[in-house]
Write an enzyme that holds these catalytic residues in place. Structure first.
Site, PDB file in Angstrom:
ATOM      1  N   ASP A  47       0.844  -1.193   0.000  1.00  0.00           N
ATOM      2  CA  ASP A  47       0.000   0.000   0.000  1.00  0.00           C
ATOM      3  C   ASP A  47       0.884   1.250   0.000  1.00  0.00           C
ATOM      4  OD1 ASP A  47      -2.335  -1.461   0.064  1.00  0.00           O
ATOM      5  OD2 ASP A  47      -2.570  -1.334   2.242  1.00  0.00           O
ATOM      6  N   TYR A  75       5.484  -9.152   8.230  1.00  0.00           N
ATOM      7  CA  TYR A  75       5.073  -7.762   8.407  1.00  0.00           C
ATOM      8  C   TYR A  75       5.131  -7.397   9.883  1.00  0.00           C
ATOM      9  CZ  TYR A  75       3.001  -8.387   3.767  1.00  0.00           C
ATOM     10  OH  TYR A  75       2.811  -8.650   2.429  1.00  0.00           O
ATOM     11  N   ASP A  89      -7.355   1.556   7.510  1.00  0.00           N
ATOM     12  CA  ASP A  89      -6.050   2.099   7.876  1.00  0.00           C
ATOM     13  C   ASP A  89      -6.222   3.563   8.281  1.00  0.00           C
ATOM     14  OD1 ASP A  89      -6.250   3.571   5.512  1.00  0.00           O
ATOM     15  OD2 ASP A  89      -4.761   2.387   4.441  1.00  0.00           O
TER      16      ASP A  89
END
Length: 302
Positions: A47, A75, A89
């Site tokens: 992203d 991650y 997010d």
């Protein structure tokens, strides 16, 4: 006749430590420019606001992209507890809030449900196609989409820090196709407090580590110079999880022409996907069958 693509015939992998604020495609274009390369691609989108490993393939290495994409990746991400956003997010609008805050023990106990083979629904703002159109485009228009759940393998999910009552930091190792934003959203719902991703960093992807990546400042400083080529990783690195079978000069010629070639198997079994090498360089990737490799991808000069 089609137009020939301009640029150098350069092959290999470059690991970029992607900064926040850029799309993965923008980084790939910058790498291609820096090398003056004919062809470039990447192994797994990040992203725009995410940072960390973006493995960029150049030239013949683009044929090995699926073997990095399919590999496990790790991650590190922080979840903002108590708020849900429409994008899952920090870039999105807060659409719900809660005063509930779980304890560390409650968080740890909930993580087991997110490990193993799970199903997850992608975020509304994602690149999943709905009736031929990207979901994020429909979501921007205000559509509420009923996205189908998708399988994801999660190898591990650990709570590694609790900076304050509103935040929790995790490390996750998973297979391809996963959305960390969905993990944050669903974990928040499970805990009854809601949640979204505050920040996200990919720390490794298959054989490639963020600590080995170039920053964009370093890339700019080395662009269009022989010193940049020294940072290229051989394309064979992407094939580390596949058995290697060696071939002869005659077998290499046959494989390069797309024909089955004789190979000497090591740990390969009948039907395995393998890569054939000659003089230490990858020649082709394909299926091992009774002393021969049947090529699916031929790797030319690199």
């Amino acid at each position: 006749m089609g137009r020939r693509r301009k640029g150098r015939d350069v092959s290999g992998w470059l690991i970029v430590d992607k900064p926040a604020g850029l799309t993965s495609s923008a980084v790939v274009n910058k790498v291609r420019w820096a090398f003056d390369a004919k062809k470039a691609g990447h192994a797994g989108t990040l992203d725009p606001d995410a940072t960390g490993v973006l493995a960029v393939a150049l030239g013949e290495a683009t044929k090995t992209v699926p073997y990095v994409t399919d590999a496990l990746k790790a991650y590190e991400f922080t979840v903002r507890l108590g708020q849900a956003t429409n994008t899952d997010d920090a870039e999105g609008e807060v659409i719900a809030a809660s005063d509930e805050r779980p304890s560390d023990t409650e968080i740890t106990d909930a993580l087991g449900a997110f490990v193993g083979d799970i199903e997850q629904v992608p975020p509304q703002f994602s690149a999943v196609k709905v009736d031929g159109e990207r979901a994020y485009k429909r979501a921007r228009d205000g559509d509420e989409l009923a996205l189908a759940a998708r399988p994801l393998y999660v190898d591990s999910l650990l709570l590694i820090d609790r900076p304050d009552r509103d935040h929790a930091t995790f490390e996750m190792v998973c297979g391809k196709g996963g959305y960390v934003r969905s993990i944050a959203r669903d974990l928040g719902r499970t805990l009854g407090c809601l949640g979204h991703v505050r920040n996200l960093r990919r720390i490794w992807s298959g054989p490639f580590d963020a600590e080995d990546g170039l920053t964009l400042d370093q890339l700019d400083a080395l662009a269009r110079s022989p010193a940049l080529d020294a940072h290229l990783i051989p394309l064979e690195a992407a094939l580390a999880d596949l058995p290697e079978v060696k071939t002869t000069a005659e077998g290499a010629t046959r494989l390069r022409n797309g024909n089955p070639g004789m190979v000497f198997a090591s740990d390969a079994e009948y039907g395995d996907t393998c890569w054939a090498s000659f003089d230490g360089r990858a020649i082709a990737i394909g299926q091992y069958k009774s002393g021969e490799l049947h090529p699916a991808r031929v790797l030319l000069d690199h």
